[in-house]
Scaffold this motif. Structure first.
Motif, PDB file in Angstrom:
ATOM      1  N   TYR A 118      74.095  32.450  26.002  1.00  0.00           N
ATOM      2  CA  TYR A 118      73.638  33.173  26.811  1.00  0.00           C
ATOM      3  C   TYR A 118      72.378  33.225  27.429  1.00  0.00           C
ATOM      4  O   TYR A 118      71.941  32.780  28.818  1.00  0.00           O
ATOM      5  CB  TYR A 118      73.074  34.359  26.646  1.00  0.00           C
ATOM      6  CG  TYR A 118      74.791  35.417  26.136  1.00  0.00           C
ATOM      7  CD1 TYR A 118      75.755  35.080  26.857  1.00  0.00           C
ATOM      8  CD2 TYR A 118      74.929  35.663  24.810  1.00  0.00           C
ATOM      9  CE1 TYR A 118      77.397  36.038  26.989  1.00  0.00           C
ATOM     10  CE2 TYR A 118      76.174  36.622  24.232  1.00  0.00           C
ATOM     11  CZ  TYR A 118      77.156  36.515  25.198  1.00  0.00           C
ATOM     12  OH  TYR A 118      78.213  37.390  25.314  1.00  0.00           O
ATOM     13  N   ALA A 119      71.080  32.102  26.582  1.00  0.00           N
ATOM     14  CA  ALA A 119      69.622  31.993  27.783  1.00  0.00           C
ATOM     15  C   ALA A 119      70.128  30.568  28.364  1.00  0.00           C
ATOM     16  O   ALA A 119      69.614  30.206  29.528  1.00  0.00           O
ATOM     17  CB  ALA A 119      68.889  31.598  26.350  1.00  0.00           C
ATOM     18  N   HIS A 124      71.004  27.624  33.611  1.00  0.00           N
ATOM     19  CA  HIS A 124      71.903  27.461  34.673  1.00  0.00           C
ATOM     20  C   HIS A 124      72.014  27.928  36.237  1.00  0.00           C
ATOM     21  O   HIS A 124      71.899  27.462  37.116  1.00  0.00           O
ATOM     22  CB  HIS A 124      73.004  26.316  34.097  1.00  0.00           C
ATOM     23  CG  HIS A 124      73.397  25.247  33.131  1.00  0.00           C
ATOM     24  ND1 HIS A 124      73.102  25.846  32.055  1.00  0.00           N
ATOM     25  CD2 HIS A 124      73.503  24.708  33.158  1.00  0.00           C
ATOM     26  CE1 HIS A 124      72.800  24.518  31.151  1.00  0.00           C
ATOM     27  NE2 HIS A 124      72.856  23.370  32.429  1.00  0.00           N
ATOM     28  N   LEU A 125      72.572  29.263  35.175  1.00  0.00           N
ATOM     29  CA  LEU A 125      73.018  30.026  36.542  1.00  0.00           C
ATOM     30  C   LEU A 125      71.356  30.708  37.869  1.00  0.00           C
ATOM     31  O   LEU A 125      71.814  31.108  38.224  1.00  0.00           O
ATOM     32  CB  LEU A 125      73.369  31.279  36.471  1.00  0.00           C
ATOM     33  CG  LEU A 125      75.457  31.043  36.107  1.00  0.00           C
ATOM     34  CD1 LEU A 125      76.142  32.048  35.612  1.00  0.00           C
ATOM     35  CD2 LEU A 125      76.111  30.443  37.245  1.00  0.00           C
ATOM     36  N   GLY A 126      71.214  30.918  36.583  1.00  0.00           N
ATOM     37  CA  GLY A 126      69.549  31.921  36.312  1.00  0.00           C
ATOM     38  C   GLY A 126      69.861  33.249  36.506  1.00  0.00           C
ATOM     39  O   GLY A 126      70.606  33.720  36.508  1.00  0.00           O
ATOM     40  N   ARG A 127      68.892  33.771  36.212  1.00  0.00           N
ATOM     41  CA  ARG A 127      68.805  35.461  35.757  1.00  0.00           C
ATOM     42  C   ARG A 127      69.669  35.879  36.598  1.00  0.00           C
ATOM     43  O   ARG A 127      70.882  37.186  36.281  1.00  0.00           O
ATOM     44  CB  ARG A 127      67.524  36.002  35.543  1.00  0.00           C
ATOM     45  CG  ARG A 127      67.714  36.930  35.137  1.00  0.00           C
ATOM     46  CD  ARG A 127      66.623  38.075  34.467  1.00  0.00           C
ATOM     47  NE  ARG A 127      66.262  37.732  32.878  1.00  0.00           N
ATOM     48  CZ  ARG A 127      65.724  37.446  32.411  1.00  0.00           C
ATOM     49  NH1 ARG A 127      63.825  37.840  32.238  1.00  0.00           N
ATOM     50  NH2 ARG A 127      65.428  37.439  31.397  1.00  0.00           N
ATOM     51  N   ALA A 128      68.629  35.975  38.260  1.00  0.00           N
ATOM     52  CA  ALA A 128      70.038  37.037  39.475  1.00  0.00           C
ATOM     53  C   ALA A 128      71.607  36.607  39.210  1.00  0.00           C
ATOM     54  O   ALA A 128      71.830  38.037  39.956  1.00  0.00           O
ATOM     55  CB  ALA A 128      69.123  36.513  40.729  1.00  0.00           C
ATOM     56  N   ARG A 129      71.673  35.951  39.312  1.00  0.00           N
ATOM     57  CA  ARG A 129      73.102  35.195  39.605  1.00  0.00           C
ATOM     58  C   ARG A 129      74.147  35.564  38.298  1.00  0.00           C
ATOM     59  O   ARG A 129      74.792  36.136  38.695  1.00  0.00           O
ATOM     60  CB  ARG A 129      73.486  34.060  39.628  1.00  0.00           C
ATOM     61  CG  ARG A 129      72.968  33.322  41.071  1.00  0.00           C
ATOM     62  CD  ARG A 129      72.671  32.210  41.357  1.00  0.00           C
ATOM     63  NE  ARG A 129      73.986  31.224  41.488  1.00  0.00           N
ATOM     64  CZ  ARG A 129      75.045  30.686  40.842  1.00  0.00           C
ATOM     65  NH1 ARG A 129      73.845  29.354  40.969  1.00  0.00           N
ATOM     66  NH2 ARG A 129      76.098  29.891  41.494  1.00  0.00           N
ATOM     67  N   LEU A 130      73.601  35.878  36.891  1.00  0.00           N
ATOM     68  CA  LEU A 130      74.085  36.097  35.862  1.00  0.00           C
ATOM     69  C   LEU A 130      74.008  37.632  36.097  1.00  0.00           C
ATOM     70  O   LEU A 130      75.106  37.934  35.774  1.00  0.00           O
ATOM     71  CB  LEU A 130      73.343  35.640  34.951  1.00  0.00           C
ATOM     72  CG  LEU A 130      74.044  36.033  33.141  1.00  0.00           C
ATOM     73  CD1 LEU A 130      75.048  34.775  33.015  1.00  0.00           C
ATOM     74  CD2 LEU A 130      73.177  35.352  32.093  1.00  0.00           C
ATOM     75  N   THR A 131      73.081  37.911  35.937  1.00  0.00           N
ATOM     76  CA  THR A 131      72.808  39.634  36.512  1.00  0.00           C
ATOM     77  C   THR A 131      74.137  40.349  37.538  1.00  0.00           C
ATOM     78  O   THR A 131      75.029  41.084  37.344  1.00  0.00           O
ATOM     79  CB  THR A 131      71.418  39.902  36.862  1.00  0.00           C
ATOM     80  OG1 THR A 131      70.531  39.962  35.789  1.00  0.00           O
ATOM     81  CG2 THR A 131      71.711  41.664  36.662  1.00  0.00           C
TER      82      THR A 131
END
Length: 160
Positions: A118-119, A124-131
């Motif tokens: 997950y980390a 790769h996606l960034g926290r904002a995009r994953l959220t």
């Protein structure tokens, strides 16, 4: 033969399946190293979040397994000492499934690898995009659940 009209939208079910496979291809080696199938992992993950136990039907719903498939999965998992099954104290027709200490230890052994995956996804996606992805998926699921509730309500009204 006439050609079918082109679709205006991409094939969302297929994209979701491909996304699931993209995530699972990194997860499966860890699961297989512990002798787990995808289905067994889903059951363990659900039960680890409900250590008081769940009725079999709820395990099936939360792990997204059909009842007959879940039955075989639970037989193997009980044989391996990862879960227990017993009759419900409230309704003898129902079974309650609980994760064992051995099952919890297995979840614990896998959690570091899975959290690292997950980390990596977050890197790769960034926290904002994953959220945002989580939020969009939750919203999509909620739309389906709301549709199911509306259909059930309509069915009850017509039956009355």
């Amino acid at each position: 033969m006439s050609r079918a009209a082109p679709f205006a939208h991409r094939n969302l079910p297929l994209l979701l399946l491909r996304a699931r496979e993209a995530v699972m291809q990194h997860r499966r080696p860890s699961l297989r190293a512990q002798g787990l199938s995808d289905q067994q992992w889903r059951v363990l993950r659900v039960l680890a979040e409900h250590t008081e136990g769940l009725e079999t039907g709820q395990v099936a719903r939360e792990a997204h397994l059909l009842g007959p498939s879940l039955t075989g999965v639970l037989v193997r998992m009980a044989r391996d000492g990862w879960v227990t099954r017993e009759r419900s104290a409230h309704d003898a027709r129902r079974s309650v499934v609980r994760i064992t200490a051995e099952g919890l230890a297995l979840v614990g052994a896998l959690s570091a690898d899975i959290e690292a995956q997950y980390a990596d996804l977050e890197r790769h996606l960034g926290r904002a995009r994953l959220t945002q992805l989580y939020g969009l998926l939750d919203e999509l699921i909620a739309l389906q659940e709301a549709g199911d509730e509306c259909a059930a309500h309509e069915l009850l009204e017509t039956a009355a």
